[in-house]
Design an enzyme around this catalytic site. Structure first.
Site, PDB file in Angstrom:
ATOM      1  N   VAL A 178      21.404  67.873  76.253  1.00 19.84           N
ATOM      2  CA  VAL A 178      20.539  66.701  76.019  1.00 19.84           C
ATOM      3  C   VAL A 178      21.389  65.440  76.056  1.00 19.84           C
ATOM      4  O   VAL A 178      22.409  65.359  75.400  1.00 19.84           O
ATOM      5  CB  VAL A 178      19.826  66.812  74.650  1.00 19.84           C
TER       6      VAL A 178
ATOM      7  N   LYS B 169      16.601  66.066  78.750  1.00 23.03           N
ATOM      8  CA  LYS B 169      17.016  67.446  78.533  1.00 23.03           C
ATOM      9  C   LYS B 169      17.055  68.179  79.863  1.00 23.03           C
ATOM     10  O   LYS B 169      16.098  68.147  80.625  1.00 23.03           O
ATOM     11  CB  LYS B 169      16.028  68.135  77.591  1.00 23.03           C
TER      12      LYS B 169
ATOM     13  N   ASP C 252      11.957  79.966  66.258  1.00 23.92           N
ATOM     14  CA  ASP C 252      13.371  79.593  66.376  1.00 23.92           C
ATOM     15  C   ASP C 252      13.648  78.332  65.562  1.00 23.92           C
ATOM     16  O   ASP C 252      14.300  77.412  66.014  1.00 23.92           O
ATOM     17  CB  ASP C 252      13.715  79.360  67.855  1.00 23.92           C
TER      18      ASP C 252
END
Ligand SMILES: [Zn+2]
Length: 311
Positions: free
Chosen positions: A1, A16, A113
């Site tokens: 990023v 990104k 996540d």
């Protein structure tokens, strides 16, 4: 990023890179799902795609660049930084985490996540939980029963069963911080339930009195949904909005080959750009490109300051 400037409006944004997308069908599908979600999300506490860079001709299409808002440091960095976090910060962070989660859950999406900083409060699947965190959870809650672990994946179940049997020790929560009030510990206990069907939902957690101050602070000076007029603050009618309709993952059923998914993603990106803004693309001839491609992350000096001090 990377942090970059959008040439159309001069705003700093994050760029990104999704590399090696088309190596195999699994990674193609994963990236396509992520891309679809990033374009679907419309919520202030959920990161979404502002734009996707114009892809080259499909024969040269190997990587995807997504433009998102430039975010400040992540919660992990904030937690480990020497700057102490006030209980007001904790409240407003937790309020926003739950606000974003309520939205995601209403979309039919489970975040699997979540970063270490907020994993304990809201992870719904232990599949990606590191073993260190699993140990931390069982230290607090005791070893879960097999019944409570029915939704856990095989690896997590095996890891827990290999370890020593532990008794729950929730009073230890009071020792974690001098700011651990009864209210805070009460909510934590409801969120630290191993069995997801018995754990408090994001929606119900938001109704807990512990979140009242975070909600007030967020909607008094941080949100985009309320506004101030000369006669005072005008609050939104829905403090924690959900999404309707849900995120539709039906598109994943008929993805069968790398070439096919590549064509679908290529088409999808072009469709996203049918707005009135000039499409962005990377210019590999530009002087900045070399340093851009070799740099790793946004410079700290370019980030907004980490948590503001409140009076
Ligand atoms: Zn608001």
């Amino acid at each position: 990023v990377w942090s970059v400037t959008d040439p159309r409006d001069g705003k700093r944004v994050a760029l990104k890179k999704m590399p090696n997308v088309f190596q195999n069908l699994v990674s193609c599908k994963r990236v396509f799902r992520e891309l679809k979600m990033l374009c679907f999300f419309k919520h202030d506490n959920v990161l979404s795609a502002l734009d996707i860079l114009q892809p080259p001709h499909i024969d040269y299409f190997e990587e995807i660049y997504v433009v998102t808002e430039l975010m400040q440091s992540d919660l992990h960095k904030i937690i480990v930084s020497p700057q102490p976090l006030s209980s007001d910060h904790v409240k407003v962070f937790l309020y926003q985490i739950l606000r974003g989660l309520k939205y995601l859950h209403s979309a039919g999406i489970l975040h699997r996540d979540i970063k270490p900083g907020n994993l304990l409060v809201n992870s719904n699947c232990v599949l990606k939980v590191s073993e260190i965190l699993l140990d931390l959870i069982t230290d607090l809650l005791g070893t879960p029963s097999l019944e409570a672990m029915r939704t856990a994946c095989e690896g997590a179940r095996a890891h827990i069963l290999r370890g020593p049997h532990k008794q729950p020790s929730l009073p230890v929560l009071y020792t974690l911080s001098s700011q651990a009030t009864h209210e805070a510990v009460h909510l934590l206990c409801r969120m630290l339930v191993f069995d997801p069907s018995k754990r408090i939902s994001a929606k119900d957690a938001l109704a807990h009195p512990y979140l009242d101050e975070g909600r007030l602070r967020y909607h008094t000076c941080m949100c985009k949904c309320c506004y101030t007029t000369s006669s005072g603050r005008v609050y939104t009618s829905d403090f924690e909005p959900v999404t309707n309709p849900k995120f539709d993952d039906g598109f994943e059923k008929n993805l069968t080959s790398v070439r096919q998914v590549k064509e679908i993603i290529h088409q999808f990106i072009l469709e996203q750009q049918k707005g009135n803004r000039v499409p962005l693309c990377i210019n590999p001839q530009s002087a900045a490109f070399k340093s851009f491609i070799s740099s790793t992350v946004a410079q700290p000096s370019e980030m907004p300051p980490s948590p503001l001090v409140w009076e």
